[in-house]
Enzyme design. Structure first.
Site, PDB file in Angstrom:
ATOM      1  N   GLY A 280     -17.560 -47.403 -45.906  1.00 53.87           N
ATOM      2  CA  GLY A 280     -16.631 -47.423 -44.786  1.00 53.87           C
ATOM      3  C   GLY A 280     -17.190 -48.154 -43.587  1.00 53.87           C
ATOM      4  N   ASN A 281     -16.757 -47.733 -42.396  1.00 53.75           N
ATOM      5  CA  ASN A 281     -17.136 -48.474 -41.193  1.00 53.75           C
ATOM      6  C   ASN A 281     -18.625 -48.372 -40.905  1.00 53.75           C
ATOM      7  OD1 ASN A 281     -16.848 -45.744 -40.667  1.00 53.75           O
ATOM      8  ND2 ASN A 281     -16.097 -46.027 -38.591  1.00 53.75           N
ATOM      9  N   THR A 283     -21.020 -47.920 -43.095  1.00 55.28           N
ATOM     10  CA  THR A 283     -21.688 -48.705 -44.137  1.00 55.28           C
ATOM     11  C   THR A 283     -21.634 -50.193 -43.826  1.00 55.28           C
ATOM     12  OG1 THR A 283     -21.091 -47.050 -45.787  1.00 55.28           O
ATOM     13  CG2 THR A 283     -21.712 -49.233 -46.598  1.00 55.28           C
ATOM     14  N   ASP A 311      -8.368 -42.941 -46.366  1.00 56.41           N
ATOM     15  CA  ASP A 311      -7.327 -42.768 -45.352  1.00 56.41           C
ATOM     16  C   ASP A 311      -6.315 -43.909 -45.321  1.00 56.41           C
ATOM     17  OD1 ASP A 311      -8.656 -40.492 -44.682  1.00 56.41           O
ATOM     18  OD2 ASP A 311      -9.588 -41.285 -42.864  1.00 56.41           O
ATOM     19  N   MET A 354      -6.917 -35.256 -45.316  1.00 52.78           N
ATOM     20  CA  MET A 354      -7.771 -36.263 -44.709  1.00 52.78           C
ATOM     21  C   MET A 354      -6.951 -37.183 -43.809  1.00 52.78           C
ATOM     22  SD  MET A 354      -8.745 -35.387 -47.893  1.00 52.78           S
ATOM     23  CE  MET A 354      -8.371 -36.681 -49.039  1.00 52.78           C
ATOM     24  N   GLY A 355      -7.650 -37.822 -42.874  1.00 52.66           N
ATOM     25  CA  GLY A 355      -7.012 -38.744 -41.946  1.00 52.66           C
ATOM     26  C   GLY A 355      -7.639 -38.630 -40.574  1.00 52.66           C
ATOM     27  N   ARG A 465     -11.301 -35.561 -52.889  1.00 50.28           N
ATOM     28  CA  ARG A 465     -12.286 -36.654 -52.893  1.00 50.28           C
ATOM     29  C   ARG A 465     -12.985 -36.800 -54.236  1.00 50.28           C
ATOM     30  NH1 ARG A 465     -16.446 -36.961 -48.210  1.00 50.28           N
ATOM     31  NH2 ARG A 465     -17.469 -35.541 -49.647  1.00 50.28           N
TER      32      ARG A 465
END
Length: 516
Positions: A280-281, A283, A311, A354-355, A465
């Site tokens: 994600g961000n 990473t 998300d 999630m979100g 997940r």
């Protein structure tokens, strides 16, 4: 995924998050009802919210170019600026003498690359499966006639049609990396997401089709580069053949890791010159830092970033892998909450999904189930108390229906909770538990007004997940994995010796695009 969703491409090949003060979710008051969504109007409202949440115009970002709409040529200038920012440089731009070789990728060929081919590479001039470097995909497909049209995303007040084209992903006829000289590594970071094993599998299989012999997996994210107890895992088609049948990640995941310098040192020691990063961000922020370090050291290393966010909140992407599976699995939790609520006297079921910064899972799951009375998402502010608060509407539902079901995204209503300013190992802000807060406030509210309420709370986050990807996500992962391999083998900008490319796709495998 806030950093990714707010990315502004100011430098091709890098991911540059813009100011966190960006605001691109604008919702007229008429979209709201009881500061939430009631079942009677949810479908129409949520459909419009889904369109709006795809990010409004480029113009709304703080670092976007200032547009003078009085200039008669503003449209042409806007298109040129867009093309400049999304242009992918070619290795021959700097090294005109670089010699390409015929691609080693061909789906007709079922045998491994061998010396039987001329020069060690296969030749299939009649196969028409390659992508032309000039192929483009139209980013926006709806020509809105008015800013007042449902879901309208306009650049100027008149909603002028402006074509925006992006590069098409896929294998090219010529490549500039010799597969036998490549040592490819795969690393999965952050949290789990359905489809991780599917992407790993397809990356390995596609690398082998190209003829790459040395493929390894880095265990437990970036941590695997520094921990001496963790050794790299050799990967091959035989190893990954059936991993997509299980959830999780074959390689394991973790947040954080060693310093950038240490990671690059280990890459040099191991001889890794191609790395595929799934995360994600946080990473990709780490990958960008590694990119800068490799540029400083003048290392010829290629990196491909495959964005991972359950998300579904990345700019320019229609859908991210794991999202469809999450929506499908969320139905189980919603149905359980519905049964609990409707089987109890004055039952209230609350489901948290999630979100962090967007409510796509909560919205889509609510629409798909048809069992949700109130859906709360981060993009729409709401209040619990007061005449137009969620609790007042819950009281109305109890009085009229006898029960109610609430679906809330984890990032919704954070203004109602005490901020800790804490961050996790990936740099993400630690959110307050809005689900538990609503549960407690609901019990307290009904107790104070003297009305019985049986409140049940369900948080299926980790169950969702850990699921294996469904068929839809499995196909998307296969497309992402295959295209991820194609790009480091085709021309890369030599001045950027370390390139981050984020692969995405639009609608179907035949119209894949790449977003830098």
């Amino acid at each position: 995924m806030e950093s990714l969703s707010r990315a502004s491409i100011t430098n091709p090949g890098t991911l540059s998050p813009s100011s966190s003060s960006a605001s691109y979710f604008l919702f007229p008051r008429r979209f709201r009802r009881s500061n939430g969504f009631s079942s009677s109007s949810a479908f129409g409202n949520l459909r419009r919210i889904v369109s709006r949440c795809r990010v409004r115009a480029e113009i709304e970002k703080p670092n976007a170019p200032v547009i003078d709409f009085s200039d008669p040529e503003w449209r042409i200038k806007y298109q040129k600026d867009f093309e400049r920012r999304f242009n992918i440089p070619h290795i021959t731009d700097v090294f005109p003498d670089a010699k390409p070789i015929p691609s080693t990728f061909c789906l007709r060929m079922r045998t491994p690359v061998s010396e039987d081919f001329a020069g060690g590479y296969p030749s299939d001039e009649e196969w028409h499966g390659y992508i032309n470097n000039n192929d483009r995909v139209l980013l926006k497909t709806i020509n809105f006639a008015s800013p007042n049209s449902a879901g309208a995303v306009c650049i100027d007040p008149d909603c002028t049609w402006v074509e925006q084209w992006v590069h098409r992903a896929g294998p090219r006829e010529k490549i500039y990396f010799k597969p036998e000289e490549v040592k490819a590594a795969i690393v999965t970071c952050g949290g789990l997401c359905p489809g991780l094993n599917d992407v790993i599998r397809q990356v390995v299989i596609t690398l082998e089709i190209y003829g790459v012999k040395s493929i390894v997996g880095i265990p437990f994210g970036y941590r695997g580069f520094s921990n001496s107890d963790l050794s790299e895992m050799p990967l091959s088609r035989k190893v990954v053949q059936n991993i997509h049948l299980s959830g999780g990640s074959l390689l394991g995941v973790s947040r954080g890791g060693p310093s950038v310098s240490d990671i690059v040192d280990r890459m040099q020691e191991k001889g890794i010159n191609m790395i595929f990063v799934l995360g994600g961000n946080g990473t990709h922020a780490g990958a960008n830092a590694i990119h800068e370090e490799c540029r400083k050291r003048k290392l010829k290393v290629a990196v491909v970033g495959v964005p991972k966010t359950i998300d579904n909140d990345i700019l320019l992407m229609d859908k991210t892998f794991g999202f469809d599976t999450a929506v499908e699995e969320a139905q189980r939790a919603i149905n359980s909450a519905y049964i609990e609520a409707h089987s109890a006297y004055h039952g209230v079921g609350i489901v948290k999904l999630m979100g962090r910064h967007s409510g796509f899972i909560a919205m889509h799951a609510s629409l798909a189930s048809g069992q949700i009375d109130i859906c709360l998402i981060p993009e729409v502010p709401f209040q619990l108390h007061g005449p137009h608060g969620v609790l007042t509407h819950l009281k109305y539902l109890i009085e009229t229906k006898g029960s109610a079901v609430v679906c809330v995204a984890e990032g919704a209503g954070q203004n109602l909770l005490q901020k800790t300013n804490a961050t996790d190992a990936s740099g993400n802000m630690v959110l307050g538990d809005i689900g538990v807060h609503i549960q407690q406030e609901t019990k307290k509210y009904f107790r104070e007004i003297g009305v019985h309420a049986d409140v049940k709370y369900i948080d299926p986050t980790y169950m969702i997940r850990a699921c294996r990807a469904n068929a839809s996500d499995g196909i998307l992962c296969a497309v992402l994995g295959q295209n991820a391999v194609s790009f480091p083998l085709i021309p890369l900008p030599p001045l950027k010796l370390f390139q981050i490319i984020i692969i995405n796709c639009r609608r179907c495998p035949t119209t894949n695009v790449i977003s830098q």
